[in-house]
Motif scaffolding. Structure first.
Motif, PDB file in Angstrom:
ATOM      1  N   LYS A   1       0.830  -1.204   0.000  1.00 51.47           N
ATOM      2  CA  LYS A   1       0.000   0.000   0.000  1.00 51.47           C
ATOM      3  C   LYS A   1       0.866   1.257   0.000  1.00 51.47           C
ATOM      4  CE  LYS A   1      -3.570   0.052   2.818  1.00 51.47           C
ATOM      5  NZ  LYS A   1      -4.375  -0.188   4.053  1.00 51.47           N
ATOM      6  N   ILE A   2       1.914   1.259   0.813  1.00 53.33           N
ATOM      7  CA  ILE A   2       2.815   2.416   0.884  1.00 53.33           C
ATOM      8  C   ILE A   2       3.530   2.633  -0.445  1.00 53.33           C
ATOM      9  CG2 ILE A   2       4.939   3.284   1.946  1.00 53.33           C
ATOM     10  CD1 ILE A   2       4.013   1.863   4.538  1.00 53.33           C
ATOM     11  N   LEU A   3       4.053   1.534  -1.030  1.00 52.26           N
ATOM     12  CA  LEU A   3       4.797   1.641  -2.288  1.00 52.26           C
ATOM     13  C   LEU A   3       3.897   2.107  -3.432  1.00 52.26           C
ATOM     14  CD1 LEU A   3       7.017  -1.582  -2.096  1.00 52.26           C
ATOM     15  CD2 LEU A   3       7.750   0.786  -1.786  1.00 52.26           C
ATOM     16  N   VAL A   4       2.695   1.578  -3.490  1.00 50.90           N
ATOM     17  CA  VAL A   4       1.760   1.985  -4.549  1.00 50.90           C
ATOM     18  C   VAL A   4       1.417   3.462  -4.414  1.00 50.90           C
ATOM     19  CG1 VAL A   4      -0.612   1.724  -5.400  1.00 50.90           C
ATOM     20  CG2 VAL A   4       0.787  -0.298  -4.959  1.00 50.90           C
ATOM     21  N   LYS A   5       1.155   3.890  -3.197  1.00 50.83           N
ATOM     22  CA  LYS A   5       0.786   5.292  -2.968  1.00 50.83           C
ATOM     23  C   LYS A   5       1.916   6.236  -3.349  1.00 50.83           C
ATOM     24  CE  LYS A   5      -1.149   8.374   0.547  1.00 50.83           C
ATOM     25  NZ  LYS A   5      -1.650   8.485   1.949  1.00 50.83           N
TER      26      LYS A   5
ATOM     27  N   TYR B   1       4.904 -10.671 -12.307  1.00 47.16           N
ATOM     28  CA  TYR B   1       5.064 -11.148 -10.939  1.00 47.16           C
ATOM     29  C   TYR B   1       6.058 -10.262 -10.195  1.00 47.16           C
ATOM     30  CZ  TYR B   1       9.632 -13.206 -12.077  1.00 47.16           C
ATOM     31  OH  TYR B   1      10.933 -13.387 -12.452  1.00 47.16           O
ATOM     32  N   LEU B   2       5.937 -10.287  -8.865  1.00 45.92           N
ATOM     33  CA  LEU B   2       6.840  -9.560  -7.989  1.00 45.92           C
ATOM     34  C   LEU B   2       7.335 -10.512  -6.909  1.00 45.92           C
ATOM     35  CD1 LEU B   2       4.746  -6.296  -7.482  1.00 45.92           C
ATOM     36  CD2 LEU B   2       6.825  -6.493  -8.858  1.00 45.92           C
ATOM     37  N   LEU B   3       8.619 -10.396  -6.580  1.00 49.80           N
ATOM     38  CA  LEU B   3       9.184 -11.192  -5.501  1.00 49.80           C
ATOM     39  C   LEU B   3       9.156 -10.405  -4.193  1.00 49.80           C
ATOM     40  CD1 LEU B   3      12.350 -12.787  -7.179  1.00 49.80           C
ATOM     41  CD2 LEU B   3      10.278 -13.971  -6.453  1.00 49.80           C
ATOM     42  N   LYS B   4       8.843 -11.095  -3.116  1.00 48.06           N
ATOM     43  CA  LYS B   4       8.943 -10.476  -1.791  1.00 48.06           C
ATOM     44  C   LYS B   4      10.387 -10.546  -1.316  1.00 48.06           C
ATOM     45  CE  LYS B   4       4.299 -11.826  -0.207  1.00 48.06           C
ATOM     46  NZ  LYS B   4       3.563 -12.600   0.831  1.00 48.06           N
ATOM     47  N   PRO B   5      10.867  -9.531  -0.621  1.00 51.81           N
ATOM     48  CA  PRO B   5      10.229  -8.237  -0.381  1.00 51.81           C
ATOM     49  C   PRO B   5      10.151  -7.433  -1.685  1.00 51.81           C
ATOM     50  CG  PRO B   5      12.481  -8.189   0.408  1.00 51.81           C
ATOM     51  CD  PRO B   5      12.219  -9.600  -0.005  1.00 51.81           C
ATOM     52  N   ILE B   6       9.053  -6.745  -1.873  1.00 51.65           N
ATOM     53  CA  ILE B   6       8.791  -6.060  -3.140  1.00 51.65           C
ATOM     54  C   ILE B   6       9.756  -4.894  -3.337  1.00 51.65           C
ATOM     55  CG2 ILE B   6       7.088  -4.705  -4.435  1.00 51.65           C
ATOM     56  CD1 ILE B   6       4.924  -6.342  -3.050  1.00 51.65           C
ATOM     57  N   ASP B   7      10.367  -4.876  -4.514  1.00 49.48           N
ATOM     58  CA  ASP B   7      11.270  -3.792  -4.888  1.00 49.48           C
ATOM     59  C   ASP B   7      10.465  -2.727  -5.639  1.00 49.48           C
ATOM     60  OD1 ASP B   7      14.258  -2.926  -5.525  1.00 49.48           O
ATOM     61  OD2 ASP B   7      13.103  -2.754  -7.392  1.00 49.48           O
ATOM     62  N   ARG B   8      10.644  -1.471  -5.265  1.00 46.05           N
ATOM     63  CA  ARG B   8       9.816  -0.408  -5.852  1.00 46.05           C
ATOM     64  C   ARG B   8      10.034  -0.276  -7.357  1.00 46.05           C
ATOM     65  NH1 ARG B   8      12.502   5.371  -3.879  1.00 46.05           N
ATOM     66  NH2 ARG B   8      14.267   5.323  -5.300  1.00 46.05           N
ATOM     67  N   THR B   9      11.270  -0.499  -7.823  1.00 46.77           N
ATOM     68  CA  THR B   9      11.553  -0.400  -9.259  1.00 46.77           C
ATOM     69  C   THR B   9      10.800  -1.478 -10.025  1.00 46.77           C
ATOM     70  OG1 THR B   9      13.755   0.491  -8.781  1.00 46.77           O
ATOM     71  CG2 THR B   9      13.381  -0.364 -11.001  1.00 46.77           C
ATOM     72  N   GLU B  10      10.805  -2.706  -9.481  1.00 47.48           N
ATOM     73  CA  GLU B  10      10.093  -3.799 -10.127  1.00 47.48           C
ATOM     74  C   GLU B  10       8.582  -3.562 -10.091  1.00 47.48           C
ATOM     75  OE1 GLU B  10      11.386  -7.351  -8.233  1.00 47.48           O
ATOM     76  OE2 GLU B  10      13.403  -7.271  -9.087  1.00 47.48           O
ATOM     77  N   LEU B  11       8.109  -2.985  -8.993  1.00 54.46           N
ATOM     78  CA  LEU B  11       6.684  -2.659  -8.875  1.00 54.46           C
ATOM     79  C   LEU B  11       6.269  -1.657  -9.953  1.00 54.46           C
ATOM     80  CD1 LEU B  11       3.916  -2.638  -7.404  1.00 54.46           C
ATOM     81  CD2 LEU B  11       4.863  -0.852  -5.911  1.00 54.46           C
ATOM     82  N   VAL B  12       7.046  -0.610 -10.103  1.00 56.56           N
ATOM     83  CA  VAL B  12       6.747   0.419 -11.107  1.00 56.56           C
ATOM     84  C   VAL B  12       6.775  -0.181 -12.508  1.00 56.56           C
ATOM     85  CG1 VAL B  12       7.568   2.551 -12.184  1.00 56.56           C
ATOM     86  CG2 VAL B  12       7.513   2.354  -9.687  1.00 56.56           C
TER      87      VAL B  12
END
Length: 246
Positions: free
Chosen positions: A20-24, A100-111
Motif C-alpha cells: 500500500k505504501i509503495l503503490v501510494k 510477478y513480484l518477488l517479496k520483499p517487493i522492490d519499488r523499481t520492479e513494482l513500477v
C-alpha cells in the motif's frame, strides 16, 4: 487514462501494508481501492468492485492464489502475482511473460510491472485468466525439497497423497510407499500451501487432487491410495467449502 482500480490479496498483513505504501508513493496511476488478507473476502471484493488489476499472493493457507483465480466469476482484469519462494511458479512466469513480484517487493520492479499492466489495459489486451493459468500449469513442474532421515530428497508434489503428523516428524504417503520427514506437519503444510492441499484434521493434510470421496456420516475421506483419513469437526466446513458444497 483513468486510474487503474486495483485490489490486493495477501495473507500477510505486513506485506499488504508495504505494498500500500509503495503503490501510494510510486504508482500514481494505481488506485488501490481494497486490500484483504482473506482469499474468501477477496472473492467478494473482486465481484463487488470489478477491478482492472489484482495483486495476488500465491502462497496462502486458506486458498492459494491460483485456486482463487479459478473460482472467480468476474475475471476481466490483469494480475500481478506476488511470491516469496515459489521457484517453479517463477520459472513459469518467466517463460509465459506473466507479471510477478518477488517479496520483499522492490519499488523499481513494482513500477515496471504496473507500467506493463497499464499499457495492456490501454491497448485492451487483458489476458484471459484461464489461459494464464494454463500457461503456469504447463511450465510448472512442482517439486519440493524435503529433509528425510536419510538426507534431502526432491519430491514431486503431485505424487504426495496425504501427510500425517507424528510428534515432531511427518509421515508422507504416496501410492504404495511412505516416507518419514524431519519436519512438523505445520512446516510441511506451509511448504505445500501453494498447491492443492488442505488441512482436514490437526494431524492430517491431504492432496485434494487425490481425494476419492468424503463420507460425511463416518467423518473421513478416502484417498486414491485406499487410505481413509479422518476429518475433524472443526475442519469439516473448510473441506465442504473447498469442494463447493456449502
Amino acid at each position: 487514462m483513468n486510474l487503474i482500480r486495483a485490489i490486493a490479496v495477501d495473507d500477510e498483513a505486513d506485506s499488504l501494508g508495504i505494498l500500500k505504501i509503495l503503490v501510494k508513493r510510486y504508482c500514481p496511476n494505481i488506485d488501490l481501492i481494497a486490500t484483504t488478507t482473506s482469499p474468501r473476502e477477496a472473492k467478494k471484493l473482486i465481484s463487488l468492485h470489478q477491478p482492472n488489476l489484482v495483486f495476488m499472493d500465491i502462497s496462502m493457507p486458506e486458498m492459494d492464489g491460483f485456486e482463487l483465480l479459478k473460482s472467480l466469476e468476474y475475471q476481466d482484469f490483469e494480475v500481478i502475482f506476488i511470491t516469496a519462494h515459489d521457484e517453479f511458479a517463477i520459472k513459469a512466469f518467466q517463460v509465459g511473460a506473466i507479471h510477478y513480484l518477488l517479496k520483499p517487493i522492490d519499488r523499481t520492479e513494482l513500477v515496471a510491472a504496473t507500467s506493463r499492466v497499464r499499457e495492456k489495459i490501454q491497448q485492451n489486451q487483458i489476458d484471459d485468466i484461464n489461459l494464464l493459468l494454463q500457461k503456469i500449469v504447463i511450465q510448472r513442474k512442482p517439486k519440493i525439497a524435503i529433509p528425510t532421515v536419510k538426507g534431502i530428497e526432491m519430491i514431486d508434489v503431485n505424487q504426495i497423497i496425504h501427510c500425517e503428523a507424528s510428534s515432531n516428524y511427518t509421515i508422507v504417503y504416496f501410492n504404495k510407499t511412505k516416507k518419514i520427514i524431519t519436519k512438523t506437519l505445520k512446516e510441511i503444510e506451509h511448504q505445500l500451501s501453494a498447491y492443492n492441499f488442505l488441512r482436514i484434521h490437526h494431524s492430517h493434510l491431504i492432496n485434494l487432487d487425490h481425494l476419492k470421496n468424503y463420507a460425511k456420516m463416518e467423518g473421513h475421506v478416502q484417498m486414491s491410495n485406499g487410505n481413509q483419513v479422518s476429518v475433524s469437526r472443526s475442519k469439516k466446513n473448510d473441506l465442504l467449502q473447498r469442494l463447493s458444497l456449502e
